[in-house]
Design an enzyme around this catalytic site. Sequence first.
Site, short mmCIF file in Angstrom:
data_model
loop_
_atom_site.label_atom_id
_atom_site.label_comp_id
_atom_site.label_asym_id
_atom_site.label_seq_id
_atom_site.Cartn_x
_atom_site.Cartn_y
_atom_site.Cartn_z
N SER A 147 0.84 -1.20 0.00
CA SER A 147 0.00 0.00 0.00
C SER A 147 0.87 1.24 0.00
O SER A 147 2.08 1.16 0.26
CB SER A 147 -0.87 -0.01 1.26
OG SER A 147 -1.41 1.27 1.54
N TYR A 160 -3.34 -0.02 10.01
CA TYR A 160 -3.19 -0.45 8.62
C TYR A 160 -1.78 -0.15 8.12
O TYR A 160 -1.13 -0.99 7.49
CB TYR A 160 -4.23 0.30 7.78
CG TYR A 160 -4.32 -0.05 6.33
CD1 TYR A 160 -3.64 0.70 5.37
CD2 TYR A 160 -5.11 -1.10 5.88
CE1 TYR A 160 -3.75 0.41 4.01
CE2 TYR A 160 -5.22 -1.40 4.53
CZ TYR A 160 -4.54 -0.64 3.61
OH TYR A 160 -4.65 -0.93 2.27
C1 GCO Z 1 -6.96 5.23 3.13
C2 GCO Z 1 -7.11 4.31 1.94
C3 GCO Z 1 -5.75 3.71 1.60
C4 GCO Z 1 -5.88 2.89 0.33
C5 GCO Z 1 -4.61 2.22 -0.09
C6 GCO Z 1 -3.55 3.24 -0.44
O1 GCO Z 1 -7.84 5.22 4.00
O2 GCO Z 1 -5.96 5.97 3.15
O3 GCO Z 1 -8.04 3.28 2.19
O4 GCO Z 1 -5.31 2.93 2.68
O5 GCO Z 1 -6.85 1.89 0.52
O6 GCO Z 1 -4.14 1.36 0.91
O7 GCO Z 1 -2.42 2.53 -0.91
#
Ligand code: GCO
Length: 264
Positions: A147, A160
């Site tokens: 990501s 995340y």
């Molecule tokens: C967020 C998005 C990101 C994208 C992706 C970017 O909330 O910033 O969901 O996390 O999904 O991962 O690369």
Amino acid sequence: MGISLFDLTGKVALVTGSTHGLGMAMASGLGKAGATIIVNGNSSQQKIDDAIQHYQNQGINAFGYKFDVTDEHEVKEAVQKIETEVGPIDILINNAGIIKRIPLEQMEVNDFKEVIDVDLVSPFIVSKHVVKSMIRRKQGKIINICSMMSELGRNTVGAYAAAKGGLKMLTQNMATEWAKHNIQVNGIGPGYFATSQTAPIRVDGHPFNEFIVNRTPAAKWGDPDDLAGAAIFLASGASNFVNGHILYVDGGILATIGKPYNED
Ligand code: GCO
């Protein structure tokens, strides 16, 4: 005419979380390049059946297996079933993932752990069971879906980012340990794409929607189909000497510090 470097005919590809979104877009790309697709989801058999129909409507050979990628017993059983019923897995895309947008100081520990479990631990679990036959057969391709948050932080996505940052390093370590078996492990880092995961921050007028269009040199959200080429490349013979590389498909986000809103 020799076999194209990018031909996946005869290969079996397991794509976790491939009943929708980026997983479905990448799996469709692999399928159109000739691979047989193993569809995975954990929400409902109906979603898996609908996805199989979607792939078959594109002329893609597809089979479906419902299992929870965070449950090692379910993963072990599913991999054994797939290898018995379809054949050994040549290509694994660890795509299944969740996100919880909560400021860190407000986040429950269980929420943090759930994101780590799905986004970081499950690629380890699934790879650990799929790699066994790849090692025996001295060949394999593993692609972990990283990501922008493998490189950058952002308010409210701390768990995340921790998971996706860890997944980048797990990718590099898998590459280190398994390259000697002719297994190439790499990552794809999607930028901001129009999916169900980003739908809440993509609505018209949402400040983040305008921010991303301004922050992305290509000045748009990505289309999931834009990921198919990167997936085919890293799943094919064209990448046999590529190891531990995270291929960012981000419209240029990581190339720039961005620009003022009023600048072209
Ligand atoms: C967020 C998005 C990101 C994208 C992706 C970017 O909330 O910033 O969901 O996390 O999904 O991962 O690369």
